[in-house]
Design an enzyme around this catalytic site. Structure first.
Site, short mmCIF file in Angstrom:
data_model
loop_
_atom_site.label_atom_id
_atom_site.label_comp_id
_atom_site.label_asym_id
_atom_site.label_seq_id
_atom_site.Cartn_x
_atom_site.Cartn_y
_atom_site.Cartn_z
N LYS A 33 0.83 -1.23 0.00
CA LYS A 33 0.00 0.00 0.00
C LYS A 33 0.86 1.26 0.00
O LYS A 33 0.37 2.34 -0.31
CB LYS A 33 -0.88 -0.03 1.25
CG LYS A 33 -1.84 1.12 1.43
CD LYS A 33 -2.61 0.94 2.75
CE LYS A 33 -3.52 2.13 3.01
NZ LYS A 33 -4.21 1.99 4.32
N LEU A 34 2.13 1.12 0.37
CA LEU A 34 3.05 2.26 0.56
C LEU A 34 2.50 3.19 1.65
O LEU A 34 2.14 4.34 1.39
CB LEU A 34 3.30 3.02 -0.75
CG LEU A 34 3.97 2.22 -1.87
CD1 LEU A 34 4.16 3.09 -3.11
CD2 LEU A 34 5.30 1.62 -1.42
N THR A 128 5.36 -12.59 14.60
CA THR A 128 6.30 -12.08 15.58
C THR A 128 6.31 -12.92 16.85
O THR A 128 5.30 -13.55 17.20
CB THR A 128 5.91 -10.63 15.94
OG1 THR A 128 6.67 -10.20 17.05
CG2 THR A 128 4.43 -10.51 16.30
N ASP A 129 7.44 -12.87 17.56
CA ASP A 129 7.52 -13.56 18.86
C ASP A 129 6.69 -12.83 19.92
O ASP A 129 6.43 -13.37 20.99
CB ASP A 129 8.97 -13.68 19.32
CG ASP A 129 9.68 -12.35 19.50
OD1 ASP A 129 9.11 -11.30 19.15
OD2 ASP A 129 10.84 -12.36 20.00
N GLU A 130 6.27 -11.57 19.62
CA GLU A 130 5.56 -10.78 20.64
C GLU A 130 4.19 -11.39 20.98
O GLU A 130 3.60 -11.03 21.99
CB GLU A 130 5.41 -9.33 20.19
CG GLU A 130 6.74 -8.68 19.95
CD GLU A 130 6.73 -7.15 20.00
OE1 GLU A 130 5.68 -6.58 20.30
OE2 GLU A 130 7.79 -6.57 19.74
N TYR A 153 -0.51 -4.04 19.01
CA TYR A 153 0.21 -4.64 17.88
C TYR A 153 0.26 -6.16 18.01
O TYR A 153 -0.14 -6.90 17.09
CB TYR A 153 1.64 -4.07 17.78
CG TYR A 153 2.56 -4.91 16.92
CD1 TYR A 153 2.40 -4.97 15.54
CD2 TYR A 153 3.60 -5.67 17.50
CE1 TYR A 153 3.22 -5.76 14.75
CE2 TYR A 153 4.43 -6.45 16.71
CZ TYR A 153 4.25 -6.50 15.34
OH TYR A 153 5.06 -7.28 14.56
N ALA A 155 -1.41 -8.16 19.87
CA ALA A 155 -2.75 -8.79 19.87
C ALA A 155 -3.27 -8.91 18.44
O ALA A 155 -3.87 -9.93 18.07
CB ALA A 155 -3.71 -7.96 20.72
N LYS A 157 -1.41 -9.15 15.74
CA LYS A 157 -0.63 -10.20 15.06
C LYS A 157 -1.09 -11.58 15.56
O LYS A 157 -1.16 -12.54 14.77
CB LYS A 157 0.87 -10.02 15.31
CG LYS A 157 1.49 -8.80 14.63
CD LYS A 157 1.45 -8.84 13.10
CE LYS A 157 2.37 -9.87 12.49
NZ LYS A 157 2.44 -9.71 11.00
N ASN A 182 13.21 -9.77 17.16
CA ASN A 182 13.54 -8.43 16.64
C ASN A 182 14.59 -8.48 15.53
O ASN A 182 15.67 -9.03 15.72
CB ASN A 182 14.11 -7.56 17.75
CG ASN A 182 13.05 -7.11 18.73
OD1 ASN A 182 12.43 -7.94 19.39
ND2 ASN A 182 12.82 -5.81 18.80
N ARG A 217 15.73 -8.10 24.35
CA ARG A 217 15.22 -8.55 23.06
C ARG A 217 16.25 -9.51 22.45
O ARG A 217 17.43 -9.47 22.79
CB ARG A 217 14.99 -7.37 22.09
CG ARG A 217 13.96 -6.33 22.59
CD ARG A 217 12.56 -6.92 22.52
NE ARG A 217 11.49 -6.01 22.94
CZ ARG A 217 10.99 -5.94 24.18
NH1 ARG A 217 11.50 -6.69 25.14
NH2 ARG A 217 9.98 -5.14 24.45
N HIS A 287 4.94 -2.58 28.58
CA HIS A 287 6.22 -2.96 28.00
C HIS A 287 6.62 -4.39 28.38
O HIS A 287 6.79 -4.70 29.56
CB HIS A 287 7.28 -1.97 28.52
CG HIS A 287 8.51 -1.91 27.69
ND1 HIS A 287 9.51 -1.01 27.93
CD2 HIS A 287 8.92 -2.65 26.62
CE1 HIS A 287 10.47 -1.17 27.05
NE2 HIS A 287 10.13 -2.17 26.24
#
Ligand code: NAD
Ligand code: DAU
Length: 350
Positions: A33-34, A128-130, A153, A155, A157, A182, A217, A287
């Protein structure tokens, strides 16, 4: 292979597209989408390459996605398009739900329809690992760690991962999923820790460290990640998840020091002067304290492991940012280094 890469104008996506086209000789369509974090400048290296084409498409636009897939007729979709920055997800979660959840759903539906006419088609969902939440002092994330996302973010993903898995289980779509730690390297948008600290150190601006800076990280060089994604696409088992990581745990404050040392090496700037720029600022809301990845599965089953030495990777990355100041300056209209994701500001604004 004919590969459709979503988010191919972003940081990891553009590294992937360069690798597929220039190193592997694949035929690639970049669908992007840029948004603020995507740029055709990131794809300069393949701009006039006959094996590369570009389509400016929003992954939430089902009709545009379907016609792009049907026109290009890929063997594989590698789906990276996403809103990717945790701090921005605190300021405005709506875009994250739209792109990461609804956009992934739209991609999966288009892929499902297309796969009915194209046997052997595969869909890689890059995550992601998050999604696993935060670790204490010990332990690592494995592919069976329960999901416990803490930011809008992660949640979003996590939601997209569940959709990808469900499209395999329910519809039999050949889906593989990666959850990676990361990344760092050239072309990373300077809202993220490593490019932000690099540019602030070079330009003698304050270096913001959230809280005590002891959050950990697991850092992976972007080109190692790209090789991992290719292994998973080629050899991964349908429906399976693979964790990718750098086996390289570092506290944020140590990252800052490593960057300062690299800037000093390349520019001759004074280390102590740069250290005096470090400012401990309010912590990020929600965090996560520590991430660490167990890569046993991908190492044993797919023979992938990271190879870039961290200090070497940081020196290369810092060199790239020094040599590419016009790229950085070109982004300053959309992002000028300001703090993002502070709850205080949101509350004040109410
Ligand atoms: P990035 O923000 O640099 O790039 C994202 C790209 O997606 C941009 O080119 C953007 O224009 C495009 N995009 C955003 N919304 C879109 C939409 N609605 N339709 C089409 N394109 C859209 O992100 P990145 O760091 O390169 O991350 C790429 C992927 O890898 C993401 O899915 C992210 O969750 C995942 N990931 C990133 C990291 C990391 O450390 N950066 C680690 C693990 C996983
Ligand atoms: O773990 C994978 C994830 O890594 C990806 O899924 C995300 O897309 C990617 O953005 C990244 O998320 P992080 O939140 O870990 O990255 P970020 O660079 O924003 O922050 C890294 C750490 O540094 C984190 O603990 C917050 C801290 N930080 C960040 C910034 C921008 C600071 O201390 N100061 C800063 O100014």
């Amino acid at each position: 292979m004919k590969v459709l890469v979503t988010g191919g104008a972003g940081f990891i996506g553009s590294a992937l597209v360069r690798h597929l086209v220039l190193a592997r000789g694949d035929q690639v369509c970049t669908l992007d989408k840029l948004t603020y974090s995507g740029s055709l400048t990131n794809l300069k290296a393949v701009e006039h390459h006959p094996a590369h084409q570009f389509a400016q498409v929003d992954i939430c636009d089902g009709q545009a996605v379907r016609s792009c897939i049907n026109d290009f007729a890929p063997d594989v979709v590698m789906h990276l398009a996403a809103e990717s920055h945790v701090d921005r997800s605190i300021d405005g979660p709506g875009e994250f739900i739209a792109t990461n959840v609804v956009g992934t759903y739209t991609m999966l539906e288009a892929a499902r329809e297309y796969s009915q006419q194209h046997s052997g088609f595969r869909f890689l969902h890059v995550s992601t690992d998050e999604v696993y939440g935060s670790l204490g002092r010990t332990g690592t994330f494995t592919e069976t760690t329960p999901y416990a996302p803490n930011s809008p973010y992660s949640a979003s993903k996590a939601g997209s991962d569940h959709l990808a898995r469900a499209w395999h289980e329910t519809y039999g779509l050949d889906v593989v999923i990666t959850n990676c730690s990361n990344n760092y390297g050239p072309y990373q948008f300077p809202e993220k820790l490593i490019p932000l600290v690099t540019l602030n150190a070079i330009n003698r601006r304050d270096i913001p460290v959230y809280g005590d800076g002891m959050q950990v990280r697991d850092w992976l060089y972007v080109e190692d990640h790209v090789l991992g994604l290719c292994q998973v696409v080629e050899k991964g088992r349908p429906g399976r998840t693979y964790n990718l990581g750098g086996e390289n745990e570092r506290a944020n404050i140590d990252i800052v020091q490593t960057i300062i040392d690299a800037v000093a090496l390349h520019t001759g700037q004074d280390v102590q002067q740069m250290q005096s720029l470090i400012k401990h600022v309010d912590d990020r809301p929600g965090h996560d304290r520590r991430y660490a990845i167990d890569i046993s599965r991908v190492r044993q089953e797919l023979n992938w492991q990271p190879t870039t030495d961290f200090e070497q990777g940081i020196r290369q990355t810092v060199r790239w940012y020094i040599d590419n100041q016009p790229w950085c300056e070109g982004l300053s209209e959309v992002y000028a280094g300001q703090r993002l994701g502070q709850l205080k500001q949101l509350q004040k604004g109410r």
